[in-house]
Enzyme design. Structure first.
Site, PDB file in Angstrom:
ATOM      1  CB  CYS A  54      44.281  40.668  39.114  1.00  0.00           C
ATOM      2  SG  CYS A  54      43.488  40.402  37.520  1.00  0.00           S
TER       3      CYS A  54
ATOM      4  CB  CYS B 213      40.801  42.147  38.316  1.00  0.00           C
ATOM      5  SG  CYS B 213      41.481  40.525  37.988  1.00  0.00           S
ATOM      6  CG  ASP B 214      41.525  44.936  41.076  1.00  0.00           C
ATOM      7  OD1 ASP B 214      40.321  44.721  40.854  1.00  0.00           O
ATOM      8  OD2 ASP B 214      42.191  44.267  41.880  1.00  0.00           O
TER       9      ASP B 214
END
Ligand code: NDP
Length: 316
Positions: A136, A139-140
């Protein structure tokens, strides 16, 4: 073996969608029973730092976020069963939910079983998950500032993730196993025009390399020439699609061709009245903890209002 009690609501699945539905429906005095699965908590349980969930200014780990939501749901009376649902019967009223030999009955159901990122199937990609490997970028990506990273895939997700990663990474290599892309023209063109993205075609990932603590690169193979090479990288993003967890609903609920549950647009109603779907199990597009939580709230409100519209007007 059948439980005599007829529950007003059973929630199947315990990620942010299910837990938000539980918080709302428990506060509405529906006394939900959540069948949370043996690996409860969903994708957030394998996410280290969550920095984009509103309300946590300094971030929170995925497992802590889930644990906090679960306690909140419990506080209002949600009951939990840490087992997997093995079969459902939605052609009967009350609905029948099988957990091995035990059958639970309910007048309404919220499905929030989520989706799982597809993996390449390499042992090392699991070993280095959250230690350089991620599924993701939203997200990261921020953890990969000014370093070189790789993305695998040739669909819209891969294009989107690669483009997003260029906001942080110094360079993004996009590895694809052929020269034909599933990605839409516009997203492919956008990625191609991005000077920070280098396309590496006809290439498969043979191994994620690491030093035991973090990943350090990839071993690649060109499938035309057969040449094997190693590429030093600090991050690697899987973008080869997601699999919704809908096997047990196959032939029972309407799904799209990829297996995502179909909901009536703008709502969480499935094709069976009294059965609602929330979160990634019905959302191939956004797939964020916050959007899943939002749709869990919608499912609870849809469910409450559906009950009110029934002749009896009560939950049981
Ligand atoms: P897709 O199924 O569209 O694409 C998956 C890609 O991964 C394909 O290129 C496929 O290669 C490759 N792949 C699959 N398995 C492997 C493997 N084992 N090894 C190497 N490569 C592999 O999935 P997406 O997640 O990209 O998209 C899903 C849906 O979501 C689509 O409908 C898409 O349009 C939509 N979406 C829309 C977005 C937007 O509009 N903003 C953003 C993201 C997704 P091959 O082609 O060789 O099979």
């Amino acid at each position: 073996m059948s439980e005599n009690k007829v529950e007003s609501l059973i929630i199947i699945g315990s990620g942010p969608a299910g837990l938000s539905a539980a918080i709302y429906s428990a506060r509405a005095r529906m006394e939900p029973l959540m069948i949370e699965g043996e690996e409860a908590g969903g994708q957030l349980m394998t996410t280290s730092e969550v920095e984009n969930f509103p309300g946590f200014e300094h971030g929170i780990t995925g497992p802590d976020l889930i644990a906090t939501m679960r306690k909140q749901a419990e506080r209002f009376g949600t009951r939990f069963l840490t087992r997997n649902v093995t079969k459902v019967e939605f052609d009967k009223r009350p609905f029948q939910v099988h957990v091995g030999p035990t059958v639970y009955q309910a007048n309404s159901i919220i499905i929030s079983t989520g989706a799982s990122a597809k993996y390449l199937g390499l042992p090392t990609e699991k070993q280095y998950y959250n230690r350089g490997v991620s599924a993701c970028a939203t997200c990261d990506a921020a953890f990969f500032k000014d370093v070189e990273v790789g993305v695998v895939g040739g669909g819209d997700t891969a294009m989107e993730e690669a483009s997003f990663l260029t906001r942080f990474a110094s360079k993004v290599y996009l590895f694809h196993r052929s020269e034909n892309f599933k990605a839409s023209k516009i997203m492919l063109e956008r990625a191609r025009k991005n000077p920070k993205i280098e396309f590496v075609m006809n290439t498969v990932i043979e191994e994620v390399l690491g030093d035991g603590k973090s990943m350090t690169g990839l071993r690649l193979k060109n499938i035309i020439s057969g040449e094997v090479s190693e590429k030093k990288l600090q991050g690697f993003f899987l973008a080869i699609g997601h699999q919704p967890n809908t096997k047990i609903f196959s032939g029972i609920l309407d799904m799209n061709e990829a297996g995502y549950l179909k909901t009536k647009p703008g709502t969480t109603f499935t094709n069976i009245p009294g059965v609602f779907a929330a979160g990634d199990v019905q959302d191939p597009h956004y797939r964020q903890a916050i959007t899943a939580a939002g749709s869990g709230c919608m499912a609870s409100l849809d469910c409450e209002r559906w009950f009110e519209a029934q002749e009896e007007g009560s939950y049981v």
